[in-house]
Write a protein that holds these residues in place. Structure first.
Motif, PDB file in Angstrom:
ATOM      1  N   ALA A  69      51.294  36.663  46.359  1.00 48.89           N
ATOM      2  CA  ALA A  69      50.692  36.655  45.026  1.00 48.89           C
ATOM      3  C   ALA A  69      50.864  35.283  44.372  1.00 48.89           C
ATOM      4  O   ALA A  69      49.930  34.768  43.741  1.00 48.89           O
ATOM      5  CB  ALA A  69      51.311  37.741  44.161  1.00 48.89           C
ATOM      6  N   CYS A  70      52.035  34.693  44.512  1.00 48.37           N
ATOM      7  CA  CYS A  70      52.264  33.351  43.948  1.00 48.37           C
ATOM      8  C   CYS A  70      51.361  32.327  44.619  1.00 48.37           C
ATOM      9  O   CYS A  70      50.830  31.433  43.956  1.00 48.37           O
ATOM     10  CB  CYS A  70      53.724  32.963  44.098  1.00 48.37           C
ATOM     11  SG  CYS A  70      54.818  33.845  42.987  1.00 48.37           S
ATOM     12  N   SER A  71      51.180  32.482  45.911  1.00 48.38           N
ATOM     13  CA  SER A  71      50.295  31.574  46.635  1.00 48.38           C
ATOM     14  C   SER A  71      48.855  31.714  46.139  1.00 48.38           C
ATOM     15  O   SER A  71      48.169  30.710  45.907  1.00 48.38           O
ATOM     16  CB  SER A  71      50.375  31.872  48.131  1.00 48.38           C
ATOM     17  OG  SER A  71      49.463  31.083  48.843  1.00 48.38           O
ATOM     18  N   MET A  72      48.417  32.961  45.951  1.00 47.68           N
ATOM     19  CA  MET A  72      47.062  33.195  45.445  1.00 47.68           C
ATOM     20  C   MET A  72      46.923  32.648  44.028  1.00 47.68           C
ATOM     21  O   MET A  72      45.901  32.057  43.676  1.00 47.68           O
ATOM     22  CB  MET A  72      46.735  34.687  45.467  1.00 47.68           C
ATOM     23  CG  MET A  72      46.595  35.255  46.865  1.00 47.68           C
ATOM     24  SD  MET A  72      46.353  37.026  46.829  1.00 47.68           S
ATOM     25  CE  MET A  72      44.651  37.090  46.369  1.00 47.68           C
ATOM     26  N   LYS A 139      39.001  36.113  37.235  1.00 42.59           N
ATOM     27  CA  LYS A 139      38.974  36.252  38.693  1.00 42.59           C
ATOM     28  C   LYS A 139      40.357  35.959  39.284  1.00 42.59           C
ATOM     29  O   LYS A 139      40.850  36.712  40.138  1.00 42.59           O
ATOM     30  CB  LYS A 139      37.938  35.296  39.279  1.00 42.59           C
ATOM     31  CG  LYS A 139      37.859  35.313  40.781  1.00 42.59           C
ATOM     32  CD  LYS A 139      36.874  34.262  41.272  1.00 42.59           C
ATOM     33  CE  LYS A 139      36.975  34.150  42.778  1.00 42.59           C
ATOM     34  NZ  LYS A 139      36.479  32.874  43.261  1.00 42.59           N
ATOM     35  N   VAL A 140      40.990  34.893  38.808  1.00 42.63           N
ATOM     36  CA  VAL A 140      42.332  34.546  39.301  1.00 42.63           C
ATOM     37  C   VAL A 140      43.322  35.659  38.960  1.00 42.63           C
ATOM     38  O   VAL A 140      44.135  36.055  39.799  1.00 42.63           O
ATOM     39  CB  VAL A 140      42.794  33.190  38.718  1.00 42.63           C
ATOM     40  CG1 VAL A 140      44.266  32.948  39.004  1.00 42.63           C
ATOM     41  CG2 VAL A 140      41.950  32.061  39.291  1.00 42.63           C
ATOM     42  N   ALA A 141      43.240  36.161  37.749  1.00 48.26           N
ATOM     43  CA  ALA A 141      44.162  37.230  37.331  1.00 48.26           C
ATOM     44  C   ALA A 141      43.971  38.480  38.184  1.00 48.26           C
ATOM     45  O   ALA A 141      44.950  39.086  38.637  1.00 48.26           O
ATOM     46  CB  ALA A 141      43.955  37.549  35.854  1.00 48.26           C
ATOM     47  N   ILE A 142      42.750  38.853  38.422  1.00 44.24           N
ATOM     48  CA  ILE A 142      42.476  40.056  39.226  1.00 44.24           C
ATOM     49  C   ILE A 142      42.894  39.834  40.678  1.00 44.24           C
ATOM     50  O   ILE A 142      43.524  40.704  41.284  1.00 44.24           O
ATOM     51  CB  ILE A 142      40.985  40.442  39.127  1.00 44.24           C
ATOM     52  CG1 ILE A 142      40.688  40.989  37.737  1.00 44.24           C
ATOM     53  CG2 ILE A 142      40.611  41.466  40.198  1.00 44.24           C
ATOM     54  CD1 ILE A 142      39.222  41.192  37.435  1.00 44.24           C
ATOM     55  N   THR A 144      45.162  38.002  41.733  1.00 45.60           N
ATOM     56  CA  THR A 144      46.620  37.937  41.811  1.00 45.60           C
ATOM     57  C   THR A 144      47.252  39.309  41.607  1.00 45.60           C
ATOM     58  O   THR A 144      48.150  39.689  42.350  1.00 45.60           O
ATOM     59  CB  THR A 144      47.169  36.949  40.764  1.00 45.60           C
ATOM     60  OG1 THR A 144      46.605  35.666  41.006  1.00 45.60           O
ATOM     61  CG2 THR A 144      48.674  36.845  40.852  1.00 45.60           C
ATOM     62  N   THR A 145      46.776  40.050  40.621  1.00 45.11           N
ATOM     63  CA  THR A 145      47.447  41.312  40.266  1.00 45.11           C
ATOM     64  C   THR A 145      47.035  42.505  41.108  1.00 45.11           C
ATOM     65  O   THR A 145      47.868  43.379  41.357  1.00 45.11           O
ATOM     66  CB  THR A 145      47.228  41.653  38.782  1.00 45.11           C
ATOM     67  OG1 THR A 145      45.826  41.752  38.522  1.00 45.11           O
ATOM     68  CG2 THR A 145      47.866  40.622  37.889  1.00 45.11           C
ATOM     69  N   GLU A 146      45.797  42.576  41.531  1.00 47.06           N
ATOM     70  CA  GLU A 146      45.354  43.746  42.304  1.00 47.06           C
ATOM     71  C   GLU A 146      46.134  43.923  43.607  1.00 47.06           C
ATOM     72  O   GLU A 146      46.606  45.017  43.901  1.00 47.06           O
ATOM     73  CB  GLU A 146      43.846  43.686  42.581  1.00 47.06           C
ATOM     74  CG  GLU A 146      42.994  44.141  41.425  1.00 47.06           C
ATOM     75  CD  GLU A 146      43.284  45.562  40.987  1.00 47.06           C
ATOM     76  OE1 GLU A 146      43.434  46.456  41.834  1.00 47.06           O
ATOM     77  OE2 GLU A 146      43.365  45.781  39.768  1.00 47.06           O
ATOM     78  N   PRO A 147      46.290  42.885  44.426  1.00 51.17           N
ATOM     79  CA  PRO A 147      47.093  43.062  45.644  1.00 51.17           C
ATOM     80  C   PRO A 147      48.539  43.445  45.342  1.00 51.17           C
ATOM     81  O   PRO A 147      49.136  44.238  46.067  1.00 51.17           O
ATOM     82  CB  PRO A 147      47.018  41.700  46.339  1.00 51.17           C
ATOM     83  CG  PRO A 147      45.801  41.050  45.805  1.00 51.17           C
ATOM     84  CD  PRO A 147      45.657  41.557  44.404  1.00 51.17           C
TER      85      PRO A 147
END
Length: 160
Positions: A69-72, A139-142, A144-147
């Motif tokens: 998640a941090c990488s994304m 888009k970045v937030a989704i 990152t958080t969805e996975p």
């Protein structure tokens, strides 16, 4: 109450004739408490080892999820930063073009028309740029958080 009605009992231990005057023993099967507690302790230790192994595996899986998640998120931040730089470059170029045209004007009316046109164009461009940045941030937030949400649900349901 008189003394004839009072009966006195003594707590003398009965003596068995076969035991040569020794106190009688009650024969109960001896419970080996030490073995019983050792068994409980071994069961507890085995369960604890199993729980620790499960917690270790879960924490490693969560660590991997958070690392990804941090990488994304870092990739998204780079994309966002690149977009901000691109927007800044476009805005700088448009401002320099406006100043160049402004320098070529000959009358006050041309300056007013040019300024009005530039203001309208700038408002439309800035609105579009803000919308683009907002969509990119979402888009970045989704991404990152969805996975994270999906993986955490999977991990916690697996451990329960």
């Amino acid at each position: 109450m008189n003394d004839a009605n009072v009966k006195v009992e003594t707590q003398a231990d009965p003596v068995n004739e076969n035991t040569n005057g020794a106190k009688p023993r009650i024969d109960l099967p001896l419970l080996n408490f030490q073995e019983l507690f050792r068994g409980f302790a071994e069961q507890g230790a085995a369960q604890t080892k199993k729980n620790i192994a499960s917690m270790k595996a879960t924490s490693e899986e969560i660590s991997d999820i958070l690392r990804e998640a941090c990488s994304m998120n870092a990739r998204g931040a780079v994309d966002y930063g690149a977009k901000v730089i691109e927007i800044s470059k476009d805005n700088t170029r448009a401002t320099l073009e406006f100043l160049s045209r402004l320098a070529e004007t000959r009358s006050l009316l041309d300056i007013v028309h040019l300024s009005t046109a530039r203001s309208r164009e700038a408002f439309e461009v800035v609105s579009a740029q803000n919308r683009e940045l907002w969509e990119l941030a979402q888009k970045v937030a989704i991404e990152t958080t969805e996975p994270i949400k999906t993986s955490f649900n999977r991990v916690f349901h697996k451990t329960v």
